[in-house]
Write a protein that holds these residues in place. Structure first.
Motif, PDB file in Angstrom:
ATOM      1  N   VAL A 153       8.401  -0.224   5.389  1.00 37.28           N
ATOM      2  CA  VAL A 153       9.248  -1.151   4.651  1.00 37.28           C
ATOM      3  C   VAL A 153       8.683  -2.569   4.746  1.00 37.28           C
ATOM      4  O   VAL A 153       8.626  -3.307   3.761  1.00 37.28           O
ATOM      5  CB  VAL A 153      10.693  -1.106   5.187  1.00 37.28           C
ATOM      6  CG1 VAL A 153      11.553  -2.162   4.512  1.00 37.28           C
ATOM      7  CG2 VAL A 153      11.294   0.271   4.990  1.00 37.28           C
ATOM      8  N   ASN A 154       8.254  -2.952   5.942  1.00 34.15           N
ATOM      9  CA  ASN A 154       7.669  -4.271   6.130  1.00 34.15           C
ATOM     10  C   ASN A 154       6.359  -4.393   5.356  1.00 34.15           C
ATOM     11  O   ASN A 154       6.066  -5.431   4.754  1.00 34.15           O
ATOM     12  CB  ASN A 154       7.425  -4.520   7.618  1.00 34.15           C
ATOM     13  CG  ASN A 154       6.989  -5.955   7.895  1.00 34.15           C
ATOM     14  OD1 ASN A 154       7.658  -6.900   7.522  1.00 34.15           O
ATOM     15  ND2 ASN A 154       5.851  -6.096   8.539  1.00 34.15           N
ATOM     16  N   ARG A 155       5.580  -3.320   5.365  1.00 35.17           N
ATOM     17  CA  ARG A 155       4.316  -3.322   4.617  1.00 35.17           C
ATOM     18  C   ARG A 155       4.572  -3.450   3.120  1.00 35.17           C
ATOM     19  O   ARG A 155       3.882  -4.203   2.424  1.00 35.17           O
ATOM     20  CB  ARG A 155       3.558  -2.029   4.918  1.00 35.17           C
ATOM     21  CG  ARG A 155       2.243  -1.877   4.149  1.00 35.17           C
ATOM     22  CD  ARG A 155       1.288  -2.998   4.475  1.00 35.17           C
ATOM     23  NE  ARG A 155       0.033  -2.872   3.761  1.00 35.17           N
ATOM     24  CZ  ARG A 155      -0.874  -3.833   3.682  1.00 35.17           C
ATOM     25  NH1 ARG A 155      -0.660  -5.004   4.273  1.00 35.17           N
ATOM     26  NH2 ARG A 155      -1.984  -3.650   3.011  1.00 35.17           N
ATOM     27  N   LEU A 156       5.588  -2.735   2.624  1.00 33.19           N
ATOM     28  CA  LEU A 156       5.934  -2.830   1.204  1.00 33.19           C
ATOM     29  C   LEU A 156       6.372  -4.243   0.855  1.00 33.19           C
ATOM     30  O   LEU A 156       6.035  -4.768  -0.208  1.00 33.19           O
ATOM     31  CB  LEU A 156       7.052  -1.833   0.880  1.00 33.19           C
ATOM     32  CG  LEU A 156       7.580  -1.847  -0.557  1.00 33.19           C
ATOM     33  CD1 LEU A 156       6.468  -1.491  -1.538  1.00 33.19           C
ATOM     34  CD2 LEU A 156       8.751  -0.874  -0.704  1.00 33.19           C
ATOM     35  N   HIS A 157       7.107  -4.865   1.761  1.00 33.72           N
ATOM     36  CA  HIS A 157       7.557  -6.238   1.557  1.00 33.72           C
ATOM     37  C   HIS A 157       6.362  -7.176   1.414  1.00 33.72           C
ATOM     38  O   HIS A 157       6.337  -8.038   0.521  1.00 33.72           O
ATOM     39  CB  HIS A 157       8.430  -6.648   2.744  1.00 33.72           C
ATOM     40  CG  HIS A 157       8.955  -8.050   2.658  1.00 33.72           C
ATOM     41  ND1 HIS A 157       9.938  -8.436   1.782  1.00 33.72           N
ATOM     42  CD2 HIS A 157       8.612  -9.166   3.346  1.00 33.72           C
ATOM     43  CE1 HIS A 157      10.188  -9.716   1.932  1.00 33.72           C
ATOM     44  NE2 HIS A 157       9.407 -10.180   2.873  1.00 33.72           N
ATOM     45  N   GLN A 158       5.372  -7.023   2.263  1.00 38.15           N
ATOM     46  CA  GLN A 158       4.185  -7.877   2.199  1.00 38.15           C
ATOM     47  C   GLN A 158       3.402  -7.631   0.914  1.00 38.15           C
ATOM     48  O   GLN A 158       2.878  -8.564   0.291  1.00 38.15           O
ATOM     49  CB  GLN A 158       3.294  -7.606   3.421  1.00 38.15           C
ATOM     50  CG  GLN A 158       3.959  -7.913   4.762  1.00 38.15           C
ATOM     51  CD  GLN A 158       4.359  -9.367   4.893  1.00 38.15           C
ATOM     52  OE1 GLN A 158       3.692 -10.252   4.363  1.00 38.15           O
ATOM     53  NE2 GLN A 158       5.459  -9.621   5.584  1.00 38.15           N
ATOM     54  N   VAL A 159       3.326  -6.352   0.500  1.00 40.73           N
ATOM     55  CA  VAL A 159       2.613  -6.021  -0.740  1.00 40.73           C
ATOM     56  C   VAL A 159       3.316  -6.656  -1.941  1.00 40.73           C
ATOM     57  O   VAL A 159       2.662  -7.197  -2.850  1.00 40.73           O
ATOM     58  CB  VAL A 159       2.522  -4.493  -0.914  1.00 40.73           C
ATOM     59  CG1 VAL A 159       2.019  -4.137  -2.318  1.00 40.73           C
ATOM     60  CG2 VAL A 159       1.598  -3.898   0.141  1.00 40.73           C
ATOM     61  N   MET A 160       4.640  -6.627  -1.945  1.00 40.95           N
ATOM     62  CA  MET A 160       5.401  -7.225  -3.046  1.00 40.95           C
ATOM     63  C   MET A 160       5.171  -8.727  -3.115  1.00 40.95           C
ATOM     64  O   MET A 160       5.065  -9.305  -4.204  1.00 40.95           O
ATOM     65  CB  MET A 160       6.888  -6.922  -2.877  1.00 40.95           C
ATOM     66  CG  MET A 160       7.255  -5.467  -3.098  1.00 40.95           C
ATOM     67  SD  MET A 160       8.984  -5.126  -2.756  1.00 40.95           S
ATOM     68  CE  MET A 160       9.800  -6.139  -3.996  1.00 40.95           C
ATOM     69  N   ARG A 161       5.093  -9.381  -1.968  1.00 43.54           N
ATOM     70  CA  ARG A 161       4.792 -10.814  -1.952  1.00 43.54           C
ATOM     71  C   ARG A 161       3.417 -11.082  -2.560  1.00 43.54           C
ATOM     72  O   ARG A 161       3.245 -12.002  -3.364  1.00 43.54           O
ATOM     73  CB  ARG A 161       4.833 -11.351  -0.522  1.00 43.54           C
ATOM     74  CG  ARG A 161       6.207 -11.389   0.101  1.00 43.54           C
ATOM     75  CD  ARG A 161       6.149 -11.940   1.515  1.00 43.54           C
ATOM     76  NE  ARG A 161       5.665 -13.314   1.553  1.00 43.54           N
ATOM     77  CZ  ARG A 161       5.356 -13.971   2.651  1.00 43.54           C
ATOM     78  NH1 ARG A 161       5.452 -13.380   3.825  1.00 43.54           N
ATOM     79  NH2 ARG A 161       4.948 -15.215   2.602  1.00 43.54           N
ATOM     80  N   THR A 162       2.440 -10.274  -2.179  1.00 41.70           N
ATOM     81  CA  THR A 162       1.078 -10.456  -2.686  1.00 41.70           C
ATOM     82  C   THR A 162       1.017 -10.214  -4.188  1.00 41.70           C
ATOM     83  O   THR A 162       0.391 -10.976  -4.936  1.00 41.70           O
ATOM     84  CB  THR A 162       0.116  -9.507  -1.957  1.00 41.70           C
ATOM     85  OG1 THR A 162       0.180  -9.746  -0.548  1.00 41.70           O
ATOM     86  CG2 THR A 162      -1.313  -9.719  -2.435  1.00 41.70           C
ATOM     87  N   VAL A 163       1.671  -9.145  -4.641  1.00 41.85           N
ATOM     88  CA  VAL A 163       1.682  -8.828  -6.067  1.00 41.85           C
ATOM     89  C   VAL A 163       2.363  -9.943  -6.853  1.00 41.85           C
ATOM     90  O   VAL A 163       1.894 -10.345  -7.929  1.00 41.85           O
ATOM     91  CB  VAL A 163       2.398  -7.481  -6.313  1.00 41.85           C
ATOM     92  CG1 VAL A 163       2.633  -7.259  -7.809  1.00 41.85           C
ATOM     93  CG2 VAL A 163       1.571  -6.339  -5.741  1.00 41.85           C
ATOM     94  N   ASP A 164       3.458 -10.467  -6.317  1.00 40.59           N
ATOM     95  CA  ASP A 164       4.178 -11.554  -6.979  1.00 40.59           C
ATOM     96  C   ASP A 164       3.283 -12.779  -7.144  1.00 40.59           C
ATOM     97  O   ASP A 164       3.260 -13.410  -8.206  1.00 40.59           O
ATOM     98  CB  ASP A 164       5.414 -11.903  -6.158  1.00 40.59           C
ATOM     99  CG  ASP A 164       6.226 -13.022  -6.795  1.00 40.59           C
ATOM    100  OD1 ASP A 164       6.673 -12.838  -7.940  1.00 40.59           O
ATOM    101  OD2 ASP A 164       6.420 -14.076  -6.151  1.00 40.59           O
ATOM    102  N   ALA A 165       2.532 -13.096  -6.095  1.00 42.20           N
ATOM    103  CA  ALA A 165       1.652 -14.270  -6.159  1.00 42.20           C
ATOM    104  C   ALA A 165       0.517 -14.067  -7.158  1.00 42.20           C
ATOM    105  O   ALA A 165       0.264 -14.915  -8.018  1.00 42.20           O
ATOM    106  CB  ALA A 165       1.093 -14.568  -4.768  1.00 42.20           C
TER     107      ALA A 165
END
Length: 229
Positions: A153-165
Motif C-alpha cells: 500500500v505504501n509502495r502504491l502510494h509512492q508510485v501514485m505520487r511519482t505518476v502524478d508528478a
C-alpha cells in the motif's frame, strides 16, 4: 527589523524560549490555514492553465472566430493563441512558486512544534497536520498511518505520487510542443510573433525548472534536518 528576510524572522521566532501558549496556538492555526489556502491557490493556477489549453484548441479548430471588441467586429481572433502558451507557463510558475513557499511554511511549522510541543515532533504525526488541497505529488505525506499496513500500500502510494508528478510534466511539455508546432505552421501567425512567444515561454520554463530544483533541494534539506533532530 524591516531588513530581515523571512528566514531570519523565522530564526528569531524559534530563538524565543518563553512563548505564550495562546499565541503559539494562534500562530500554528494560522500556519495551517495558510497551508490550506496555498493548496487551493496552486490548484486554481493549474486549473486556469488547463482551461487556457482548452481555449487554444477551440480557437485552432473552431469555426466561429468572430468577436466584437469596442464596437469593432474582429473577423479572426486566432492570433490570440500566441499568448496562451506563455500565460499557461505563467500559471505553472505561479503554482510552483506557491509550492516553494508552502514547503517553507511547513518547515516553520515543524520547527515551532518541535521546539515548543516536543511530543508532537516525537509522535511523527506533524507531517500529517498541514492541510493541502493542491497536487498530490507536492504534499502527499510519506508518513505511514498504520504500521500494520501492507508494505504494498505504501509502495502504491509512492508510485501514485511519482505518476502524478510526471504526468503533469509530460502533459505540459507535450502541449507546449503541440501549440508551437501549430503556431509556426499557421500562415495567419507571423514567424516573428511565434518566435517571440516561444522565447517568452522558454524563459518561463527555465524559471519553473529552477523552482522545481530548489523545491527538491529544500525537501531533501528539511528531511535531513528532521532525521538529525
Amino acid at each position: 527589523m524591516d531588513d530581515l528576510t523571512i528566514e531570519q524572522r523565522a530564526t528569531k521566532l524559534l530563538e524565543g524560549g518563553n512563548v505564550d501558549k495562546d499565541d503559539l496556538r494562534f500562530f500554528l492555526s494560522r500556519l495551517l490555514q495558510i497551508q490550506e489556502d496555498q493548496g487551493r491557490d496552486a490548484s486554481r493556477a493549474l486549473s486556469r492553465g488547463i482551461g487556457l489549453g482548452v481555449i487554444f484548441v477551440i480557437l485552432t479548430y473552431g469555426r466561429t472566430l468572430e468577436v466584437e471588441l469596442l464596437g469593432v467586429k474582429v473577423q479572426d481572433i486566432s492570433p490570440l493563441r500566441l499568448v496562451i502558451p506563455v500565460v499557461m507557463m505563467l500559471m505553472v510558475l505561479r503554482a510552483v512558486t506557491v509550492l516553494r513557499l508552502s514547503l517553507f511554511y511547513r518547515r516553520v511549522f515543524r520547527e515551532v512544534a518541535g521546539r515548543h510541543l516536543p511530543n508532537w515532533q516525537e509522535s511523527g504525526l506533524v507531517a500529517l497536520l498541514s492541510p493541502w488541497n493542491g497536487p498530490m505529488s507536492s504534499h502527499a505525506s510519506a508518513v505511514r498511518l498504520d504500521v500494520d499496513e501492507h508494505p504494498g500500500v505504501n509502495r502504491l502510494h509512492q508510485v501514485m505520487r511519482t505518476v502524478d508528478a510526471w504526468a503533469g510534466i509530460v502533459a505540459l511539455t507535450g502541449f507546449q510542443v503541440y501549440a508551437f508546432a501549430i503556431l509556426f505552421q499557421d500562415p495567419k501567425i507571423s514567424t516573428v510573433g511565434a518566435l517571440a512567444a516561444l522565447n517568452a515561454s522558454l524563459v518561463l520554463t527555465a524559471f519553473v525548472a529552477a523552482y522545481l530544483v530548489l523545491t527538491r533541494l529544500g525537501r531533501h534539506s528539511a528531511t535531513a534536518h528532521s532525521s538529525r533532530a
